[in-house]
Design a protein around this motif. Sequence first.
Motif, PDB file in Angstrom:
ATOM      1  N   ASN A 287     -42.181  28.960 -47.538  1.00  0.00           N
ATOM      2  CA  ASN A 287     -41.475  29.192 -48.800  1.00  0.00           C
ATOM      3  C   ASN A 287     -42.490  29.610 -49.859  1.00  0.00           C
ATOM      4  N   GLY A 288     -42.066  30.447 -50.782  1.00  0.00           N
ATOM      5  CA  GLY A 288     -42.902  30.804 -51.918  1.00  0.00           C
ATOM      6  C   GLY A 288     -44.020  31.788 -51.639  1.00  0.00           C
ATOM      7  N   THR A 289     -44.207  32.188 -50.388  1.00  0.00           N
ATOM      8  CA  THR A 289     -45.307  33.090 -50.054  1.00  0.00           C
ATOM      9  C   THR A 289     -44.863  34.090 -48.998  1.00  0.00           C
ATOM     10  N   ILE A 290     -45.152  35.361 -49.254  1.00  0.00           N
ATOM     11  CA  ILE A 290     -44.920  36.416 -48.270  1.00  0.00           C
ATOM     12  C   ILE A 290     -46.186  37.254 -48.192  1.00  0.00           C
ATOM     13  N   ASP A 291     -46.656  37.484 -46.988  1.00  0.00           N
ATOM     14  CA  ASP A 291     -47.852  38.290 -46.790  1.00  0.00           C
ATOM     15  C   ASP A 291     -47.553  39.393 -45.786  1.00  0.00           C
TER      16      ASP A 291
END
Length: 372
Positions: A287-291
């Motif tokens: 959650n809260g992070t996309i790379d």
Amino acid sequence: NETEKPSGEKSCLLHGLALIGVRSVLGIENVSGSPFNIQRSLRIPNLTYDEVGKMFGWYEKESGQKVEPDVVEKLFYETRGQPGLVSWFGELLTETYNKTPEKPVTMRHFDYAFRMAVKALPNNNIINIISKAKEEPCRETVLKFFRTDQKTGFAFDDPLLNFLYMNGVIDTEETDDDLYVRFSSPFVQKRLFNYFSRELFPEVGRVTELFEDLSDTLTTDGLHVGSLVRRYEKYLRKNRDWLLRDAPRRKDLRVFEAVYHFNLYEYLRRFLGNKNARVWPEFPTGNGTIDLIIDYEGTRYGLELKSYSDERAYRESLGQAARYGKSLGLSVIWLVVFVEHIPDEYRKKYETDHIDGETGVTVRPVFAATGG
């Protein structure tokens, strides 16, 4: 304890047991079969890392084929020990794609099986999860989970969160002071990300013009991510009207943040599709992070995606990107920040290299103005 005894010497053999349910099995702990047992349930927990390791240890003992520890570690990371997915990947590795059983199962075998699992193979568990996530009213809620500016709080009394939790779409993350939504596993999040990106953008139009000079982006030294994001920004500005005509929107009619992440991913896939490159998403926290990770001409590039909300959150995202870059073994990582508009003076202020004091990783911010 008869675990080590041969089957012929055991006093009791369990031939098979089926537990039906994603999260729990109602009434399984009631011996009498009482009609009043509907309030009872048996919680089905995920397997622990040690339990997954023991499963592969049993396989090694019975088959004589070695499974490298990195394979077990990566499998557990991607599935978070979800029993059905662990067993499925175990089957893919030891049966379906096990072409050389006399040799160890390595990360090369895992990477191939994983790519097939992400792109080509049906799985009833995943089919069920996608079928629940793609339909309203769940669709809008799931799209919100991909946001990067804040996490979604979890409450079991929320009927949509309850439904998604009980059907294996999401899990919970507990902090010192609250409970948040997270996707049930990185593999599930990847499958949902791929589904929505393709469903929303089956066509992205022309990403380059005929005979266009790409030397500022595809340089002799490799890939210049800053120039690549600039190209995407121009592409979005040019094609925004038709690209986002049917895009899902919030109640204030703004496009969901995740839509731009899906679009950038599809753009990169098309732009780099014929250039000895590979692009894929990673979700290190759930959650809260996309790379987005790009392999191009033998070099790996990391792009952490964020939406600008305020100065403090932006500064925190620099450190977060640096830590993720270190985990990837990169000395440089790009922080791609989505914002509706950014004046030139602020772009100049923020788009400067940040050398993280804790990790030594250089973070290179680049802003992508979405135009609304």
